[in-house]
Design a protein around this motif. Sequence first.
Motif, PDB file in Angstrom:
ATOM      1  N   ASP A 209       0.673  -1.081  -0.257  1.00 17.17           N
ATOM      2  CA  ASP A 209       0.023   0.046  -0.069  1.00 17.17           C
ATOM      3  C   ASP A 209       0.880   1.410   0.093  1.00 17.17           C
ATOM      4  N   ASP A 210       0.317   2.352  -0.391  1.00 21.77           N
ATOM      5  CA  ASP A 210       1.136   3.728  -0.384  1.00 21.77           C
ATOM      6  C   ASP A 210       2.442   3.436  -1.228  1.00 21.77           C
ATOM      7  N   ARG A 211       2.309   2.533  -2.484  1.00 22.08           N
ATOM      8  CA  ARG A 211       3.505   2.763  -2.892  1.00 22.08           C
ATOM      9  C   ARG A 211       3.633   3.946  -3.960  1.00 22.08           C
ATOM     10  N   GLN A 212       4.941   4.433  -3.911  1.00 22.77           N
ATOM     11  CA  GLN A 212       5.409   5.716  -4.861  1.00 22.77           C
ATOM     12  C   GLN A 212       6.495   5.107  -5.867  1.00 22.77           C
ATOM     13  N   LYS A 213       7.356   4.439  -5.695  1.00 20.61           N
ATOM     14  CA  LYS A 213       8.481   4.105  -6.682  1.00 20.61           C
ATOM     15  C   LYS A 213       9.391   3.117  -5.959  1.00 20.61           C
ATOM     16  N   PHE A 214       9.891   2.508  -6.911  1.00 16.51           N
ATOM     17  CA  PHE A 214      11.355   1.568  -6.437  1.00 16.51           C
ATOM     18  C   PHE A 214      12.042   1.484  -7.521  1.00 16.51           C
ATOM     19  N   ARG A 215      13.313   1.238  -7.298  1.00 12.96           N
ATOM     20  CA  ARG A 215      14.330   1.236  -8.319  1.00 12.96           C
ATOM     21  C   ARG A 215      15.329  -0.029  -8.160  1.00 12.96           C
ATOM     22  N   MET A 216      15.622  -0.622  -9.458  1.00  8.84           N
ATOM     23  CA  MET A 216      16.457  -1.706  -9.471  1.00  8.84           C
ATOM     24  C   MET A 216      17.663  -1.194 -10.574  1.00  8.84           C
ATOM     25  N   ALA A 217      18.978  -1.229 -10.290  1.00 10.75           N
ATOM     26  CA  ALA A 217      20.024  -0.883 -11.236  1.00 10.75           C
ATOM     27  C   ALA A 217      21.112  -1.748 -11.352  1.00 10.75           C
ATOM     28  N   LEU A 218      21.849  -1.734 -12.396  1.00 11.58           N
ATOM     29  CA  LEU A 218      23.206  -2.223 -12.727  1.00 11.58           C
ATOM     30  C   LEU A 218      24.106  -1.106 -12.590  1.00 11.58           C
ATOM     31  N   THR A 219      25.325  -1.035 -11.910  1.00  8.90           N
ATOM     32  CA  THR A 219      26.032   0.048 -11.680  1.00  8.90           C
ATOM     33  C   THR A 219      27.455  -0.392 -11.977  1.00  8.90           C
ATOM     34  N   THR A 220      28.267   0.384 -12.241  1.00  7.11           N
ATOM     35  CA  THR A 220      29.698   0.223 -12.293  1.00  7.11           C
ATOM     36  C   THR A 220      30.500   0.539 -11.071  1.00  7.11           C
ATOM     37  N   GLY A 221      31.973   0.388 -11.161  1.00  2.00           N
ATOM     38  CA  GLY A 221      32.597   0.663 -10.225  1.00  2.00           C
ATOM     39  C   GLY A 221      33.461  -0.655  -9.689  1.00  2.00           C
ATOM     40  N   ASP A 222      34.724  -0.276  -9.276  1.00  7.02           N
ATOM     41  CA  ASP A 222      35.356  -1.566  -8.797  1.00  7.02           C
ATOM     42  C   ASP A 222      35.238  -1.814  -7.470  1.00  7.02           C
ATOM     43  N   ASN A 223      35.525  -0.912  -6.579  1.00  7.56           N
ATOM     44  CA  ASN A 223      35.658  -1.236  -5.117  1.00  7.56           C
ATOM     45  C   ASN A 223      34.597  -0.113  -4.757  1.00  7.56           C
ATOM     46  N   TYR A 224      33.676   0.277  -5.290  1.00  5.04           N
ATOM     47  CA  TYR A 224      32.632   1.170  -4.828  1.00  5.04           C
ATOM     48  C   TYR A 224      31.361   1.257  -5.922  1.00  5.04           C
ATOM     49  N   ILE A 225      30.321   1.760  -5.536  1.00  2.69           N
ATOM     50  CA  ILE A 225      29.270   1.857  -6.407  1.00  2.69           C
ATOM     51  C   ILE A 225      29.314   3.161  -7.130  1.00  2.69           C
ATOM     52  N   ASP A 226      29.585   3.251  -8.289  1.00  2.00           N
ATOM     53  CA  ASP A 226      29.556   4.634  -9.128  1.00  2.00           C
ATOM     54  C   ASP A 226      28.331   4.938  -9.454  1.00  2.00           C
TER      55      ASP A 226
END
Length: 187
Positions: free
Chosen positions: A61-78
């Motif tokens: 209930d009360d959904r607004q948005k959700f996100r799913m992503a494939l990101t780059t970065g070696d030792n971090y999320i870019d």
Amino acid sequence: MLKVCWECLFGSNEVHDGINGRTVNGYPLGSTSHENEMAFRLPRPLENGDNIKIEGIIKSDDRQKFRMALTTGDNYIDKHNIACEVEADFLNNQFVIRTVVNGQIYDKILDSSRGDPSPTDMFPDSVPEFILEFNVNAEYNQIDISVGMSFLCSVDLKHNLRSISHVLLSDDILNVKELCFKFNQNQ
């Protein structure tokens, strides 16, 4: 050794202090600009035929948005280089398919008024579970996205396939039940 491999593949529940106060599995998240952000490191660089399947629970209930992503970065999320992001925007009843290259945002809006799939149809309030799949099709330099058994769209890759390193989820996602990597499905 098994514990280390398990945590490499599936992560751990440990949260450590790090850059901007947060890391997951030892990798800095950078700015945490989204609610309920979860990050998972891919066990190896992606190749043609690979499939990433995510099953989880979203708010009912009360959904607004959700996100799913494939990101780059070696030792971090870019977050300035996102290969593919699916945003289900329930307030506007549209999907936003996003790619970010060196901070430049490219959005493709799937609008139900034009006959495109809509988040309210693909994620009905009565069913809080979701399944999302990313299928790598390097032959055409794209990622095919499916929701459940339904094809959503294809995204042309603007990043090197082997630089994609993380799965990032956020917003109205309550938890992840399963995160499955199937490698080389076309071979």
